[in-house]
Structures are given as structure tokens and as C-alpha cells.
Enzyme design. Structure first.
Site, mmCIF file in Angstrom:
data_model
loop_
_atom_site.group_PDB
_atom_site.id
_atom_site.type_symbol
_atom_site.label_atom_id
_atom_site.label_comp_id
_atom_site.label_asym_id
_atom_site.label_seq_id
_atom_site.Cartn_x
_atom_site.Cartn_y
_atom_site.Cartn_z
ATOM 1 N N PRO A 2 -11.427 -33.384 -22.315
ATOM 2 C CA PRO A 2 -11.324 -34.248 -21.137
ATOM 3 C C PRO A 2 -10.733 -35.605 -21.503
ATOM 4 O O PRO A 2 -11.121 -36.219 -22.497
ATOM 5 C CB PRO A 2 -12.781 -34.376 -20.683
ATOM 6 N N GLU A 3 -9.788 -36.062 -20.700
ATOM 7 C CA GLU A 3 -9.162 -37.345 -20.917
ATOM 8 C C GLU A 3 -9.662 -38.326 -19.861
ATOM 9 O O GLU A 3 -10.610 -38.022 -19.128
ATOM 10 C CB GLU A 3 -7.645 -37.169 -20.916
#
Length: 286
Positions: A2-3
Site C-alpha cells: 500500500p502506498e
């Protein structure tokens, strides 16, 4: 992994689900998830009676702000949170349970087991690892063009690995670096110091635009990402270049190719992102 947009979405979802709840009991089923304190029982005991005041984000980290402490959580590759009833059966790969006084439970699941949690007295979390060296927040007011330029303009480093370095700018992972560089018309192998002021302005704008657009639709679900309610993100349907190798560029029709830059898979349009060409974002594209 996840960014920034995905972690921001998780943050917003969890704020809606658990803000104001009080922790009654904590159960750690996989000790290595807990990085601080070293004593797992102390981690469980210190959290008892703590109320969740809010959840914030710093880069790709979640900050659970409690009555007396802050829990810093990194989801890594596969970590995810979900709210359950304490009566719900326990699912596989559930490693930490936070039981609330109202009978609900926040459960942390992590198939890959790479996620981490650190617990600090309030105010200490920003001065110690893992948050103490993080760079600019690209969606904050402080992410001005001047601040962005000062951080990267004189670096003799390829622009892609520089943008991936969390000590300069936080949260822009591989997907969003590729998308931002494409939007700005900049080749990922250009040295940061070779970029003109106009190119830096285009890149600054492209980073903000790309991340903001992704946050609006809940991030990108490329592999297994879901938010705290089990919902996927939708930005993967808007990607211009990432994951589109051997396909035609939506802008010019050239074939997108994939290579490796700075050790990361990188997607490039040879026409829109030549090594020396400048490209202006048209008003119709905004």
C-alpha cells in the site's frame, strides 16, 4: 505494498469505524509484529483502557493516537485491518486483536507477516524510528514547489529512485512514481539535476494530481489491497502507464515498455518520455 493513497484511505475508513472506542484487551498472536516495546505483554497491558482519539497518517505509516500513547503501524505488503464482533470466528493470518469495551474488535491480518507496530508515549513517535527521517508530505500545504525543488533539484541521482526515497518525499511508491513521471513527460532515468524549472513544476503538479486523484477513488487495488471495510480501490482503472507494458499509450499510441530503474520495474512511453524532451500538461488534461 500500500502506498500513500491506500494508507490514506485506510486511515479515513478506520477513523469512521473506531474513533472514540476504548480498548479493553489486546491479544498478540504473532510477537514479531510488535517492534516496540520488546516486551509483548507490556504492549498488551499499556493499551488497556486507552481510547482511540484519532488515526493519522505519516507517509505510508498509520498513527493511532490514543489517550497516552501513539501506535505506529506499517502495513507492508499484505497487512490489513478489519472491524468485527468479538463473536465472529477468527480468520487465518489474524495476528493482533484489539478488543473494545463495546464488544467489537479491530483485527490485524497479514498473510506475509511483514507488518510492524511500534508503541510510543505521545510526542515521542516523530523523533524516533521509523518516523524520524521521513521527508515531505506531498498532499500537505507544506509541499510547495519551492520545498519540492529544494529537496531534489541539485541531486545527481536518477529521478525515479530519488522520488522513491522516503527521506525526500514520502508515500510515492512505484505505481505513483511511474504515473507522475509519465504525466510530467519525464524519463525515469533523467538525473534530477538535469530537470529544468519548468519540468520540476510539471512534476510537482503531476505528483499532487496523481495522488489526489487516487485518494478520491480509494487508491489502487493491484493485488490484494482493501480498506478497513473490505472495499477495493478503483484507481487501477485510471492508470496511464503502470502495468500496461506492451500496450498502446493512451496519449500517443506508442508501445509502452517495461524496464528496471533503480532496482524497480518501470514503465515508460518512448514518445511521451524521451530522455530530453519536455512536455506540457494541457488544460484539457487537468
Amino acid at each position: 505494498m500500500p502506498e500513500l493513497p491506500e494508507v490514506e484511505t485506510v486511515k479515513r475508513t478506520l477513523n469512521n469505524l473506531i474513533t472514540g472506542k476504548t480498548i479493553e484487551q489486546v491479544q498478540v498472536r504473532l510477537p514479531r509484529i510488535i517492534q516496540k516495546p520488546d516486551d509483548i505483554q507490556m504492549f498488551e497491558v499499556l493499551l488497556q483502557g486507552q481510547q482511540i482519539e484519532t488515526i493519522e497518517r505519516r507517509g505510508k505509516f498509520l498513527r493511532f493516537v490514543l489517550t497516552d500513547y501513539v501506535m505506529v503501524s506499517h502495513l507492508r505488503m499484505e497487512g490489513r485491518y478489519g472491524l468485527y464482533s468479538s463473536e465472529d470466528p477468527l480468520e487465518s493470518h489474524t495476528h493482533v486483536l484489539f478488543r473494545f469495551t463495546d464488544g467489537s474488535e479491530l483485527r490485524y491480518k497479514d498473510v506475509r507477516q511483514f507488518g510492524t507496530m511500534h508503541l510510543f508515549p505521545r510526542g515521542e513517535e516523530l523523533t524516533q524510528p521509523p518516523l524520524h527521517k521521513l521527508g515531505l508530505e506531498p498532499l500537505d500545504e507544506g509541499f510547495t514547489f519551492e520545498a519540492f525543488r529544494d529537496r531534489i533539484a541539485h541531486k545527481k541521482t536518477k529521478i525515479k529512485p530519488l522520488l522513491l526515497n522516503q527521506e525526500y518525499i514520502v508515500g510515492i511508491g512505484n505505481i505513483y512514481v511511474d504515473e507522475s513521471l509519465f504525466l510530467a513527460g519525464i524519463h525515469p532515468e533523467r538525473e534530477a539535476s538535469s530537470l529544468s524549472k519548468k519540468e520540476l513544476m510539471l512534476l510537482h503538479e503531476a505528483i499532487i494530481r496523481t495522488l489526489s486523484d487516487s485518494v478520491e477513488v480509494g487508491g489502487s487495488s493491484i493485488k490484494s489491497y482493501v480498506n478497513g471495510q473490505g472495499e477495493i480501490g478503483l484507481f487501477q482503472h485510471q492508470l496511464n502507464i503502470y502495468g500496461r507494458q506492451s500496450q498502446s499509450c493512451k496519449t500517443c499510441g506508442s508501445e509502452i515498455y517495461k524496464t528496471v530503474v533503480g532496482g524497480r520495474g518501470t514503465h515508460i512511453c518512448p514518445t511521451c518520455q524521451p530522455l530530453k524532451r519536455k512536455r506540457i500538461i494541457k488544460k484539457s488534461e487537468k
